[in-house]
Design a protein around this motif. Structure first.
Motif, PDB file in Angstrom:
ATOM      1  N   ARG A   1       0.830  -1.196   0.000  1.00  0.00           N
ATOM      2  CA  ARG A   1       0.000   0.000   0.000  1.00  0.00           C
ATOM      3  C   ARG A   1       0.865   1.246   0.000  1.00  0.00           C
ATOM      4  N   GLU A   2       0.270   2.309  -0.498  1.00  0.00           N
ATOM      5  CA  GLU A   2       0.917   3.607  -0.474  1.00  0.00           C
ATOM      6  C   GLU A   2       0.624   4.297   0.866  1.00  0.00           C
ATOM      7  N   VAL A   3       1.579   5.073   1.330  1.00  0.00           N
ATOM      8  CA  VAL A   3       1.442   5.758   2.620  1.00  0.00           C
ATOM      9  C   VAL A   3       1.369   7.263   2.383  1.00  0.00           C
ATOM     10  N   GLU A   4       0.383   7.906   2.990  1.00  0.00           N
ATOM     11  CA  GLU A   4       0.268   9.357   2.881  1.00  0.00           C
ATOM     12  C   GLU A   4       1.287  10.018   3.809  1.00  0.00           C
ATOM     13  N   LEU A   5       2.045  10.959   3.269  1.00  0.00           N
ATOM     14  CA  LEU A   5       3.100  11.623   4.023  1.00  0.00           C
ATOM     15  C   LEU A   5       2.712  13.069   4.282  1.00  0.00           C
ATOM     16  N   ASP A   6       2.909  13.493   5.530  1.00  0.00           N
ATOM     17  CA  ASP A   6       2.621  14.864   5.954  1.00  0.00           C
ATOM     18  C   ASP A   6       3.833  15.394   6.712  1.00  0.00           C
ATOM     19  N   PRO A   7       3.923  16.704   6.883  1.00  0.00           N
ATOM     20  CA  PRO A   7       5.020  17.252   7.699  1.00  0.00           C
ATOM     21  C   PRO A   7       4.936  16.747   9.139  1.00  0.00           C
ATOM     22  N   VAL A   8       6.007  16.131   9.619  1.00  0.00           N
ATOM     23  CA  VAL A   8       6.062  15.577  10.977  1.00  0.00           C
ATOM     24  C   VAL A   8       7.395  15.965  11.597  1.00  0.00           C
ATOM     25  N   ASP A   9       7.360  16.384  12.861  1.00  0.00           N
ATOM     26  CA  ASP A   9       8.585  16.729  13.576  1.00  0.00           C
ATOM     27  C   ASP A   9       9.135  15.479  14.247  1.00  0.00           C
ATOM     28  N   LEU A  10      10.333  15.049  13.817  1.00  0.00           N
ATOM     29  CA  LEU A  10      10.953  13.852  14.397  1.00  0.00           C
ATOM     30  C   LEU A  10      11.173  13.992  15.899  1.00  0.00           C
ATOM     31  N   ALA A  11      11.540  15.193  16.340  1.00  0.00           N
ATOM     32  CA  ALA A  11      11.778  15.408  17.769  1.00  0.00           C
ATOM     33  C   ALA A  11      10.500  15.192  18.566  1.00  0.00           C
ATOM     34  N   THR A  12       9.365  15.647  18.040  1.00  0.00           N
ATOM     35  CA  THR A  12       8.090  15.453  18.724  1.00  0.00           C
ATOM     36  C   THR A  12       7.730  13.975  18.791  1.00  0.00           C
ATOM     37  N   VAL A  13       7.974  13.253  17.708  1.00  0.00           N
ATOM     38  CA  VAL A  13       7.694  11.817  17.697  1.00  0.00           C
ATOM     39  C   VAL A  13       8.525  11.107  18.749  1.00  0.00           C
ATOM     40  N   LEU A  14       9.796  11.473  18.849  1.00  0.00           N
ATOM     41  CA  LEU A  14      10.659  10.825  19.829  1.00  0.00           C
ATOM     42  C   LEU A  14      10.230  11.159  21.259  1.00  0.00           C
ATOM     43  N   ARG A  15       9.818  12.391  21.499  1.00  0.00           N
ATOM     44  CA  ARG A  15       9.352  12.767  22.851  1.00  0.00           C
ATOM     45  C   ARG A  15       8.118  11.963  23.246  1.00  0.00           C
ATOM     46  N   SER A  16       7.236  11.690  22.285  1.00  0.00           N
ATOM     47  CA  SER A  16       6.033  10.921  22.610  1.00  0.00           C
ATOM     48  C   SER A  16       6.370   9.467  22.951  1.00  0.00           C
ATOM     49  N   ALA A  17       7.436   8.941  22.360  1.00  0.00           N
ATOM     50  CA  ALA A  17       7.824   7.558  22.640  1.00  0.00           C
ATOM     51  C   ALA A  17       8.804   7.443  23.802  1.00  0.00           C
ATOM     52  N   TRP A  18       9.310   8.578  24.283  1.00  0.00           N
ATOM     53  CA  TRP A  18      10.385   8.563  25.274  1.00  0.00           C
ATOM     54  C   TRP A  18       9.998   7.923  26.611  1.00  0.00           C
ATOM     55  N   PRO A  19       8.804   8.163  27.191  1.00  0.00           N
ATOM     56  CA  PRO A  19       8.485   7.551  28.496  1.00  0.00           C
ATOM     57  C   PRO A  19       8.590   6.035  28.478  1.00  0.00           C
ATOM     58  N   ALA A  20       8.021   5.398  27.484  1.00  0.00           N
ATOM     59  CA  ALA A  20       8.081   3.930  27.427  1.00  0.00           C
ATOM     60  C   ALA A  20       9.510   3.450  27.214  1.00  0.00           C
ATOM     61  N   LEU A  21      10.269   4.167  26.371  1.00  0.00           N
ATOM     62  CA  LEU A  21      11.660   3.774  26.118  1.00  0.00           C
ATOM     63  C   LEU A  21      12.516   3.973  27.363  1.00  0.00           C
TER      64      LEU A  21
ATOM     65  N   ASN B   1       4.831   9.757   7.972  1.00  0.00           N
ATOM     66  CA  ASN B   1       3.591   9.300   8.599  1.00  0.00           C
ATOM     67  C   ASN B   1       3.847   9.167  10.084  1.00  0.00           C
ATOM     68  N   ASP B   2       3.047   9.846  10.905  1.00  0.00           N
ATOM     69  CA  ASP B   2       3.303   9.921  12.341  1.00  0.00           C
ATOM     70  C   ASP B   2       3.325   8.537  12.990  1.00  0.00           C
ATOM     71  N   VAL B   3       2.371   7.676  12.624  1.00  0.00           N
ATOM     72  CA  VAL B   3       2.293   6.343  13.240  1.00  0.00           C
ATOM     73  C   VAL B   3       3.512   5.497  12.870  1.00  0.00           C
ATOM     74  N   LEU B   4       3.869   5.515  11.585  1.00  0.00           N
ATOM     75  CA  LEU B   4       5.012   4.709  11.147  1.00  0.00           C
ATOM     76  C   LEU B   4       6.324   5.236  11.719  1.00  0.00           C
ATOM     77  N   LEU B   5       6.457   6.553  11.803  1.00  0.00           N
ATOM     78  CA  LEU B   5       7.681   7.117  12.381  1.00  0.00           C
ATOM     79  C   LEU B   5       7.777   6.793  13.870  1.00  0.00           C
ATOM     80  N   HIS B   6       6.654   6.749  14.557  1.00  0.00           N
ATOM     81  CA  HIS B   6       6.672   6.339  15.965  1.00  0.00           C
ATOM     82  C   HIS B   6       7.169   4.898  16.086  1.00  0.00           C
TER      83      HIS B   6
ATOM     84  N   ASP C   1      13.696  -0.837   8.239  1.00  0.00           N
ATOM     85  CA  ASP C   1      14.189  -0.678   6.877  1.00  0.00           C
ATOM     86  C   ASP C   1      13.041  -0.468   5.898  1.00  0.00           C
ATOM     87  N   ARG C   2      11.947  -1.197   6.087  1.00  0.00           N
ATOM     88  CA  ARG C   2      10.801  -1.059   5.185  1.00  0.00           C
ATOM     89  C   ARG C   2      10.112   0.294   5.376  1.00  0.00           C
ATOM     90  N   ILE C   3      10.017   0.757   6.628  1.00  0.00           N
ATOM     91  CA  ILE C   3       9.409   2.070   6.887  1.00  0.00           C
ATOM     92  C   ILE C   3      10.243   3.173   6.249  1.00  0.00           C
TER      93      ILE C   3
END
Length: 360
Positions: free
Chosen positions: A214-234, A257-262, A327-329
């Protein structure tokens, strides 16, 4: 021969034969044009007997008609000779020119039979045939790598999926053989953990398949924000493992894609925590994510296989699908993943993603 084959059968006219006929035809046509020009020139010659410049020379002189007859006769013989030269010379010349194509055809037949370990390797002057040969060799190399990776994947997948079931069957057989001396809560806990491992493997394989189809829709996403959201569990997992986790984050807006980058961030950092030493450093800056861990010195040849499904399970804990999914993401995001073995031990994983355009 059946009626169907009679209807579909066509005489085989090879390229070599067609080139030969073309060469011979071209020579004959060129010769005919020259002969016609000569004939037309002699047509304007006056139609009376020619005489010698010296009247004392009383030798017979041909008339225009006799000259034209001779031109026609000699032209016919000349065209016949040209046709023979064109056929013989064209046949050998066409064979020489088409020899590389025969080599490519032979290689294609071998590839169609399943042999992918040979290469054409044409040498000499660069032309269309050498370009085709190089392209075909490159295709064979990629196909060979893909089939080898597929065979390894099939073998490893069957092993990894069979292992949890075999373990659960063994625990259940032992429990059935001696039910009175079983620690039921511990047995249930081990069964649940083993079953969850099988579920995780299947879900990850399904994720890999879904990303391939499938094709994935891409939008502007801040990598730093994605990492902060995953940081507590990590951070919690790192604390339980006794690993020191640090980060250095800068705003980095990418097309993603926010979900895939997470999922990408989580898998990379978890891989560093679980398979490294005592420290993991995460850096985000200018469209790149760098995850570095310490640990044992790794073989660079082995590191290159970590993105293959189930590869990691051959060199450490885990089922080896985390980096394959990463790698696939990255591929879906049209980015680049680099895995480099550190000289002092451990691994550095670098992900580079296309940055989102800046609004002006």
């Amino acid at each position: 021969m059946s009626d169907e084959r009679l209807m579909t059968w066509r005489p085989r006219l090879t390229v070599r034969l067609r080139l030969t006929l073309s060469y011979a035809g071209l020579l004959v046509v060129a010769g005919a044009v020259v002969a016609c020009i000569i004939w037309l020139v002699f047509r304007i010659v006056p139609n009376y007997p020619l005489t010698a410049a010296n009247p004392r020379d009383q030798q017979p002189a041909p008339t225009r008609g006799e000259i034209l007859d001779l031109v026609v006769t000699l032209s016919g013989w000349a065209l016949g000779v040209l046709a023979i030269i064109g056929l013989v010379g064209g046949w050998f010349l066409a064979g020489r020119m088409l020899k590389p194509l025969q080599d490519i055809t032979a290689a294609a037949r071998k590839a169609a039979s399943g042999s992918l370990d040979h290469r054409i390797g044409l040498t000499g002057i660069r032309d269309e045939f050498t370009d085709l040969s190089d392209t075909f060799d490159e295709m064979l190399e990629r196909l060979q790598r893909s089939f080898e990776q597929y065979r390894r994947f099939a073998a490893n997948a069957s092993h990894e999926l069979r292992t949890p079931h075999a373990v659960m069957k063994t625990m259940l057989d032992v429990a059935q053989a001696d039910p009175e001396h079983q620690d039921v809560p511990q047995l249930v806990k081990r069964l649940a953990e083993t079953n969850q491992r099988g579920i995780n493997i299947v879900e990850t394989l399904l994720s890999l398949t879904a990303l391939s189809n499938r094709e994935v829709e891409l939008d502007p996403v801040d990598l730093a924000t994605v990492l902060r959201s995953a940081w507590p569990a990590l951070s919690s997992e790192a604390a339980e493992a006794g690993v020191r986790l640090s980060s250095e984050l800068e705003e980095s807006v990418v097309e993603g894609n926010d979900v895939l980058l997470h999922q990408l961030v989580t898998n990379l950092v978890q891989n560093a925590i679980r398979h490294g030493g005592g420290a993991v450093a995460v850096t985000v800056a200018r469209g790149s994510l760098v995850v570095r861990n310490d640990g044992a010195i790794l073989d660079p040849a082995v590191v290159r296989t970590f993105v293959e499904p189930f590869a990691k399970s051959r060199y450490g804990a885990g089922h080896g699908l985390g980096l394959a999914l990463v790698d696939r993401i990255v591929e879906v995001h049209r980015g680049r993943l680099e895995l480099v073995a550190n000289g002092d031990g451990g691994l550095t994983a670098t992900v580079v993603l296309p940055q989102a355009p800046v609004d002006t």
